[in-house]
Enzyme design. Structure first.
Site, short mmCIF file in Angstrom:
data_model
loop_
_atom_site.label_atom_id
_atom_site.label_comp_id
_atom_site.label_asym_id
_atom_site.label_seq_id
_atom_site.Cartn_x
_atom_site.Cartn_y
_atom_site.Cartn_z
N LYS A 80 0.91 -1.02 -0.15
CA LYS A 80 -0.08 -0.06 0.05
C LYS A 80 0.73 1.22 0.15
O LYS A 80 1.85 1.29 0.45
CB LYS A 80 -0.80 0.09 1.24
CG LYS A 80 -2.01 0.96 1.20
CD LYS A 80 -3.15 0.07 0.50
CE LYS A 80 -4.42 1.11 0.57
NZ LYS A 80 -5.58 0.57 0.07
N GLY A 182 -18.52 8.17 -1.14
CA GLY A 182 -17.58 8.38 -2.19
C GLY A 182 -17.54 7.38 -3.35
O GLY A 182 -18.77 6.89 -3.80
P1 NAD Z 1 -13.42 8.19 -1.30
O1 NAD Z 1 -12.63 9.10 -1.18
O2 NAD Z 1 -14.24 8.33 -2.79
O3 NAD Z 1 -14.97 8.04 -0.37
C1 NAD Z 1 -14.75 8.05 0.95
C2 NAD Z 1 -15.94 9.08 1.42
O4 NAD Z 1 -15.93 8.89 2.75
C3 NAD Z 1 -15.55 10.51 0.89
O5 NAD Z 1 -16.78 11.12 0.40
C4 NAD Z 1 -15.30 11.22 2.25
O6 NAD Z 1 -16.01 12.53 2.40
C5 NAD Z 1 -16.23 10.28 3.27
N1 NAD Z 1 -15.91 10.39 4.55
C6 NAD Z 1 -14.62 10.55 5.00
N2 NAD Z 1 -14.65 10.63 6.39
C7 NAD Z 1 -16.06 10.49 6.85
C8 NAD Z 1 -16.61 10.23 8.09
N3 NAD Z 1 -16.06 10.51 9.28
N4 NAD Z 1 -17.88 10.24 8.06
C9 NAD Z 1 -18.44 10.24 6.91
N5 NAD Z 1 -17.99 10.02 5.73
C10 NAD Z 1 -16.79 10.36 5.64
O7 NAD Z 1 -13.05 6.64 -1.25
P2 NAD Z 1 -13.30 5.28 -1.87
O8 NAD Z 1 -12.78 4.80 -2.95
O9 NAD Z 1 -15.13 5.19 -1.79
O10 NAD Z 1 -13.24 4.61 -0.57
C11 NAD Z 1 -13.84 4.02 0.68
C12 NAD Z 1 -13.35 2.98 1.31
O11 NAD Z 1 -13.31 1.85 0.64
C13 NAD Z 1 -11.88 3.34 1.67
O12 NAD Z 1 -11.79 2.77 3.06
C14 NAD Z 1 -11.00 2.42 0.76
O13 NAD Z 1 -9.74 2.20 1.49
C15 NAD Z 1 -12.04 1.22 0.66
N6 NAD Z 1 -11.67 0.61 -0.60
C16 NAD Z 1 -11.90 1.30 -1.88
C17 NAD Z 1 -11.74 0.60 -3.04
C18 NAD Z 1 -11.97 1.29 -4.24
O14 NAD Z 1 -11.84 0.79 -5.13
N7 NAD Z 1 -12.13 2.40 -4.39
C19 NAD Z 1 -11.29 -0.73 -2.98
C20 NAD Z 1 -11.49 -1.55 -1.73
C21 NAD Z 1 -11.49 -0.57 -0.53
#
Ligand code: NAD
Length: 349
Positions: A80, A182
């Site tokens: 990572k 997100g």
């Molecule tokens: P992103 O940044 O697009 O979305 C995350 C969202 O969470 C944002 O809109 C942010 O404003 C919101 N957020 C942050 N802190 C918050 C809080 N305290 N309360 C409410 N909302 C809050 O990220 P993403 O790509 O959607 O990823 C989200 C999660 O999924 C992360 O933990 C990431 O590691 C995990 N993940 C993502 C992927 C992927 O394909 N993008 C794959 C596996 C795991």
């Protein structure tokens, strides 16, 4: 934090610390385990308040990637990257190019994709400096937005949980509380709406809430999401949200979401089990993104294959939940044991 002690205890192989004051780069690249193949994982961009918090985050996330790829049946190891910066204001081409040069020094031992705060377009800048990038936009020959398959995988994992809990995998009429709206949640929510689920959504940004409302979701303040009376709680923001402070507040029989490292400690899985809350281990249910990216490693991206492999998450979740029930262990322990069994097999001469 005793870095070497931590890494030795958790089985990490390597940590790269990257700085480039001219472009504001401060980053860590953590390589946990390369038994199954080159370490692959996303690049998170987040303004952690302290270096220690950032370091702990990237080390924990890299370890989860080892287990995630192992259980998803991929020939990839776990790694990572973390750039300490505010993704809304600090991102520049120069920053990503510098970061790309750091990745290149690892000679392919680490392959980077996008994660929280990063986009496929950001990866295009990284790819100007290194070949070891996946998750590039489709028009650049990449697999595009990883969160599309992550959203699909989380949806199917939710259905597998429903099947286990209620003997029926329909989500019609179920209330699902989503934390974080997100990339992942936006790719998950349409499946849930199409199936007739009711969504309650929170996010820290008003524009995200507006997008959720436009889809028909009810929205609540960030801290109120833990108190929502619902059928499933779906964490899709950052990690550590299932902890001794939040568990007593949860009013749901199932936790199933895409966020990485949802539990603050393994003890939380035991507390959830005692409360009768079924927990879908995060790295199992959110493997769609890495599965998608793996369909770009060493070959032309194949979307049909990525979809087919992502659909396997339903069965993998079922396997984990069955093993936990049969062996009277937590679902988190069951997932770890299955992943470790694959790693052990690969390590045998
Ligand atoms: P992103 O940044 O697009 O979305 C995350 C969202 O969470 C944002 O809109 C942010 O404003 C919101 N957020 C942050 N802190 C918050 C809080 N305290 N309360 C409410 N909302 C809050 O990220 P993403 O790509 O959607 O990823 C989200 C999660 O999924 C992360 O933990 C990431 O590691 C995990 N993940 C993502 C992927 C992927 O394909 N993008 C794959 C596996 C795991």
């Amino acid at each position: 934090m005793q870095i070497l002690d931590f890494m030795t205890k958790e089985g990490h192989e390597q940590l790269l610390v990257c700085t480039d004051p001219a472009v504001g780069l401060k980053a860590f690249i953590a390589i946990h385990d390369t038994t199954l193949g080159p370490a692959c994982g996303g690049c998170r961009i987040w303004p952690h308040p302290t270096e220690e918090a950032a370091l702990e985050d990237v080390l924990r996330l890299s370890r989860a990637m080892t287990y995630k790829s192992a259980l998803a049946g991929l020939d990839l190891g776990g790694g990572k990257a973390l750039i300490i910066a505010d993704p809304r204001v600090d991102k520049t081409e120069a920053l990503f190019r510098s970061f790309g040069r750091s990745i290149d020094t690892l000679g392919g031992k680490f392959i980077v994709a996008e994660d929280v705060g990063a986009t496929p377009e950001d990866m295009v800048h990284v790819a100007k400096e290194t070949d070891h990038v996946v998750g590039l936009p489709l028009e650049h020959g990449g697999s595009g937005e990883t969160s599309i398959m992550t959203g699909l995988g989380v949806y199917l994992g939710m259905k597998a949980c429903a099947q286990e809990k209620w003997g029926n995998d329909s989500l019609n009429g179920k209330t699902i509380a989503i934390q974080g709206y997100g990339h992942v949640a936006e790719n998950l929510a349409p499946y849930l709406i199409a199936e007739g689920a009711n969504l309650v959504v929170t996010d820290i940004f008003p524009d995200a809430l507006q997008r959720a409302e436009a889809l028909g979701a009810r929205t609540v303040a960030p801290d109120d999401i833990y108190d929502v009376d619902c059928d499933m709680f779906s964490p899709n923001a950052l990690g550590g949200v299932i902890n001794p402070h939040t568990i007593p507040r949860l009013r749901c029989p199932i936790i199933a979401g895409g966020a990485n490292n949802q539990l603050s400690s393994p003890e939380d899985a035991k507390t959830l089990a005692r409360r009768g809350i079924l927990y879908a281990p995060d790295y199992v249910i959110n493997a769609g993104g890495i599965i998608n990216a793996s369909c770009e490693v060493g070959m032309a991206y194949d979307e049909a294959l990525a979809r087919q492999k992502t659909e396997g998450i339903y069965n993998t979740i079922q396997r984990v939940l069955r093993m936990a029930a049969d062996d009277d262990i937590t679902t988190a322990q069951a997932a770890d044991l299955l992943a470790e069994a694959r790693l052990q097999k690969a390590r045998q001469p």
